[in-house]
Design an enzyme around this catalytic site. Structure first.
Site, PDB file in Angstrom:
ATOM      1  N   ARG A  11       0.742  -1.259   0.085  1.00  0.00           N
ATOM      2  CA  ARG A  11       0.080  -0.162  -0.088  1.00  0.00           C
ATOM      3  C   ARG A  11       0.731   1.236  -0.199  1.00  0.00           C
ATOM      4  NH1 ARG A  11      -5.610  -1.001   2.078  1.00  0.00           N
ATOM      5  NH2 ARG A  11      -5.993  -2.637   0.768  1.00  0.00           N
ATOM      6  N   ARG A  45      -3.712   6.435   0.975  1.00  0.00           N
ATOM      7  CA  ARG A  45      -4.168   7.533   1.925  1.00  0.00           C
ATOM      8  C   ARG A  45      -3.303   8.014   2.907  1.00  0.00           C
ATOM      9  NH1 ARG A  45      -9.240   4.322   3.576  1.00  0.00           N
ATOM     10  NH2 ARG A  45      -7.666   2.771   3.476  1.00  0.00           N
ATOM     11  N   ARG A  66      -7.029  11.305  -5.771  1.00  0.00           N
ATOM     12  CA  ARG A  66      -8.142  10.592  -5.424  1.00  0.00           C
ATOM     13  C   ARG A  66      -9.307  11.534  -5.616  1.00  0.00           C
ATOM     14  NH1 ARG A  66      -9.916   7.628  -0.254  1.00  0.00           N
ATOM     15  NH2 ARG A  66     -10.043   9.783   0.291  1.00  0.00           N
ATOM     16  N   ASP A  84      -6.439  -2.765  -7.514  1.00  0.00           N
ATOM     17  CA  ASP A  84      -7.231  -3.373  -6.253  1.00  0.00           C
ATOM     18  C   ASP A  84      -7.325  -5.104  -6.635  1.00  0.00           C
ATOM     19  OD1 ASP A  84      -8.125  -2.484  -3.546  1.00  0.00           O
ATOM     20  OD2 ASP A  84      -9.498  -4.242  -3.952  1.00  0.00           O
ATOM     21  N   TYR A 138     -14.764 -12.023  -0.308  1.00  0.00           N
ATOM     22  CA  TYR A 138     -15.623 -10.857  -0.890  1.00  0.00           C
ATOM     23  C   TYR A 138     -16.922 -11.018  -1.599  1.00  0.00           C
ATOM     24  CZ  TYR A 138     -11.704  -7.986   1.412  1.00  0.00           C
ATOM     25  OH  TYR A 138     -11.039  -7.502   2.212  1.00  0.00           O
TER      26      TYR A 138
HETATM   27  O1  CP3 Z   1       0.307  -1.724  -2.394  1.00  0.00           O
HETATM   28  C1  CP3 Z   1      -0.223  -0.922  -3.497  1.00  0.00           C
HETATM   29  O2  CP3 Z   1       0.226   0.291  -3.082  1.00  0.00           O
HETATM   30  C2  CP3 Z   1      -0.897  -1.173  -4.495  1.00  0.00           C
HETATM   31  C3  CP3 Z   1      -2.439  -0.895  -4.376  1.00  0.00           C
HETATM   32  C4  CP3 Z   1      -3.302  -1.828  -3.652  1.00  0.00           C
HETATM   33  C5  CP3 Z   1      -4.404  -1.368  -3.039  1.00  0.00           C
HETATM   34  N1  CP3 Z   1      -5.061  -2.559  -2.678  1.00  0.00           N
HETATM   35  C6  CP3 Z   1      -4.957  -0.123  -3.295  1.00  0.00           C
HETATM   36  C7  CP3 Z   1      -6.074   0.349  -2.142  1.00  0.00           C
HETATM   37  C8  CP3 Z   1      -3.315  -3.178  -3.240  1.00  0.00           C
HETATM   38  C9  CP3 Z   1      -1.903  -4.230  -3.574  1.00  0.00           C
HETATM   39  C10 CP3 Z   1      -4.471  -3.419  -2.836  1.00  0.00           C
HETATM   40  C11 CP3 Z   1      -4.700  -5.141  -2.321  1.00  0.00           C
HETATM   41  C12 CP3 Z   1      -5.990  -5.282  -1.685  1.00  0.00           C
HETATM   42  N2  CP3 Z   1      -7.142  -4.625  -1.915  1.00  0.00           N
HETATM   43  C13 CP3 Z   1      -6.020  -6.144  -0.864  1.00  0.00           C
HETATM   44  C14 CP3 Z   1      -4.863  -7.320  -0.292  1.00  0.00           C
HETATM   45  C15 CP3 Z   1      -3.898  -6.788   0.645  1.00  0.00           C
HETATM   46  C16 CP3 Z   1      -4.572  -6.469   1.985  1.00  0.00           C
HETATM   47  O3  CP3 Z   1      -4.681  -5.356   2.519  1.00  0.00           O
HETATM   48  O4  CP3 Z   1      -4.692  -7.471   2.815  1.00  0.00           O
HETATM   49  C17 CP3 Z   1      -7.463  -6.220  -0.291  1.00  0.00           C
HETATM   50  C18 CP3 Z   1      -7.965  -7.190   0.897  1.00  0.00           C
HETATM   51  C19 CP3 Z   1      -8.273  -5.225  -0.907  1.00  0.00           C
HETATM   52  C20 CP3 Z   1      -9.562  -4.903  -0.953  1.00  0.00           C
HETATM   53  C21 CP3 Z   1      -9.718  -3.694  -0.388  1.00  0.00           C
HETATM   54  N3  CP3 Z   1      -9.491  -2.561  -1.060  1.00  0.00           N
HETATM   55  C22 CP3 Z   1      -9.868  -2.993   0.763  1.00  0.00           C
HETATM   56  C23 CP3 Z   1     -10.385  -4.155   2.185  1.00  0.00           C
HETATM   57  C24 CP3 Z   1     -10.040  -1.587   1.115  1.00  0.00           C
HETATM   58  C25 CP3 Z   1     -10.538  -0.821   1.920  1.00  0.00           C
HETATM   59  C26 CP3 Z   1      -9.013  -0.802   2.816  1.00  0.00           C
HETATM   60  C27 CP3 Z   1      -9.238   0.565   3.901  1.00  0.00           C
HETATM   61  O5  CP3 Z   1      -8.203   0.583   4.503  1.00  0.00           O
HETATM   62  O6  CP3 Z   1     -10.002   1.085   3.997  1.00  0.00           O
HETATM   63  C28 CP3 Z   1      -9.575  -1.417  -0.322  1.00  0.00           C
HETATM   64  C29 CP3 Z   1      -9.272   0.085  -0.712  1.00  0.00           C
HETATM   65  C30 CP3 Z   1      -8.098   0.357  -1.195  1.00  0.00           C
HETATM   66  N4  CP3 Z   1      -7.208  -0.297  -1.829  1.00  0.00           N
HETATM   67  C31 CP3 Z   1      -7.373   1.568  -0.771  1.00  0.00           C
HETATM   68  C32 CP3 Z   1      -5.963   1.670  -1.581  1.00  0.00           C
HETATM   69  C33 CP3 Z   1      -5.005   2.823  -1.707  1.00  0.00           C
HETATM   70  C34 CP3 Z   1      -7.848   2.691  -0.163  1.00  0.00           C
HETATM   71  C35 CP3 Z   1      -9.233   3.454  -0.858  1.00  0.00           C
HETATM   72  C36 CP3 Z   1      -9.294   4.983  -0.739  1.00  0.00           C
HETATM   73  O7  CP3 Z   1      -8.389   5.584  -1.203  1.00  0.00           O
HETATM   74  O8  CP3 Z   1     -10.099   5.285  -0.155  1.00  0.00           O
END
Ligand code: CP3
Length: 355
Positions: free
Chosen positions: A28, A32, A41, A78, A155
């Site tokens: 990540r 944010r 964003r 994602d 999911y």
């Molecule tokens: O690592 C990176 O920078 C690459 C981008 C990346 C994102 N999601 C961006 C993201 C990667 C590799 C993921 C993987 C992802 N997405 C996983 C596996 C990794 C983990 O965290 O276990 C999962 C389970 C998801 C599903 C997902 N996407 C969730 C549960 C959420 C909400 C998370 C939260 O903290 O609220 C997301 C949203 C998400 N994916 C964000 C980002 C930068 C935040 C969204 C936003 O900007 O509002």
């Protein structure tokens, strides 16, 4: 796109070849905690529109690299793009995480699932990969990624995030053949998606099994691991003369490291619960290791961060085969300068281990 990155330390470490220092990136890393990410964003409107716009996805992929001397970039996207492409209707409601308009609730919906063509239904991801590669200009390698079949199924069945996985586990115990059907479709979808990313320019790929650790020993070995093994055996291993290493990360998978290493993957991602030196003693002769600083260490200060980085490096010990990372994604409440302190500490403190 056959050129070797100027800095290929990350790729060499994944292949357990000698390096001058321990390479580092952060799960990540574009996200944010960076004000410039929040700004982009805002311009996109929401998170999913950001993912679906290759120009803006490229912009945010590059943001952490402009701040810190990271050894790899990761595609901004994602894991839930695949179920979205299968027609489940992904959306992100603010503060609540991901949701599906049409989660898998009826048997006919499950029987109707089909493997999406990544170059059609996920074209925007492939466009982002090739645009990021151009923008990176071979400075550092680009990591592509996907979710594990089981994590995606969590999911798809729950319809969003869950604290107890009640619905997917009900299916697992009551209708295992239905879950196996979903997992088989997901495994084929992930394999072709990752291979399309490789063809578009991804130089390493990672499978995020975020929820495999919620399973029992037996269920993990029946419902998560074999499908990741199926993916690993179907991945492109060489593209344009370069080896494309892969990484499997099961959060909470510390109990099952030997089984994970036996899938044939190149590297195993570790969360922060396990001692990396012990993990190395168990599987370090077969695979590289990626991890595993507790992301909450970054809530402390640069001195404490440096000390904790030092402990992880010392535990791994001398030699190659370690990619430094956090044990899970960086928190949105992290101060960017603390992430910078971690990267600097890894580069500085790791040199003696490679002398
Ligand atoms: O690592 C990176 O920078 C690459 C981008 C990346 C994102 N999601 C961006 C993201 C990667 C590799 C993921 C993987 C992802 N997405 C996983 C596996 C990794 C983990 O965290 O276990 C999962 C389970 C998801 C599903 C997902 N996407 C969730 C549960 C959420 C909400 C998370 C939260 O903290 O609220 C997301 C949203 C998400 N994916 C964000 C980002 C930068 C935040 C969204 C936003 O900007 O509002």
């Amino acid at each position: 796109m056959s050129n070797k990155p100027k800095n290929d330390t990350f790729l060499r470490a994944l292949l357990r070849q000698p390096t001058e220092y321990t390479p580092v990136w952060m799960m990540r890393q574009a996200g944010r905690y960076l004000p410039e990410y929040n700004q982009t964003r805002g311009r996109a409107g929401d998170f999913l529109s950001l993912c679906k716009n290759p120009n803006l996805a490229t912009e945010v992929t590059m943001q952490p690299l402009a701040r810190f001397p990271l050894d790899a970039a990761i595609l901004f996207s994602d894991i839930l793009t695949i179920p979205d492409a299968m027609g489940l209707g992904l959306y992100f409601s603010t503060g609540e995480g991901p949701k599906f308009e049409r989660p898998l609730r009826d048997e006919w919906e499950i029987r109707d699932l089909a493997v999406p063509d990544p170059n059609v239904h996920l074209r925007y991801v492939m466009d982002a990969v090739s645009q990021i590669r151009k923008t990176l200009n071979n400075e550092v390698p680009l990591i592509g990624f996907a979710g594990s079949p089981f994590t995606l199924a969590c999911y798809m069945v729950e319809g969003g995030s869950s604290s107890d996985f009640a619905l997917v586990k009900t299916m697992l115990y009551q209708r295992p053949e239905l879950l196996h059907h979903i997992l088989d479709i997901n495994a084929r979808a992930v394999t072709s998606y990752l291979n399309a990313q490789i063809e578009a320019g991804a130089q390493a790929v990672m499978i995020f099994d975020s929820w495999g650790g919620a399973l029992s020993h037996a269920a993990y070995h029946e419902f998560s691991l074999p499908y990741m093994e199926q993916i690993v055996s179907g991945l492109i291993r060489e593209h344009n003369g370069a080896t494309i290493p892969n990484i499997i990360f099961t959060k909470g998978g510390g109990l099952w490291l030997e089984s994970i290493a036996a899938t044939g993957c190149n590297a195993v991602g570790l969360d922060w619960a396990i001692d990396i030196g012990q993990a190395r003693a168990r599987i370090g002769d077969k695979v590289a290791l990626q991890g595993n600083l507790d992301p909450n260490v970054l809530f402390s200060n640069p001195d404490a961060i440096r000390a904790e980085v030092g402990k992880v490096l010392a535990s791994y010990g001398k030699g190659s085969g370690h990619v430094f990372n956090l044990g899970h994604g960086i928190s949105q409440f992290t101060k960017p300068e603390n992430a910078g302190a971690m990267v600097e500490a890894v580069h500085e403190l790791s040199k003696p281990y490679h002398a």
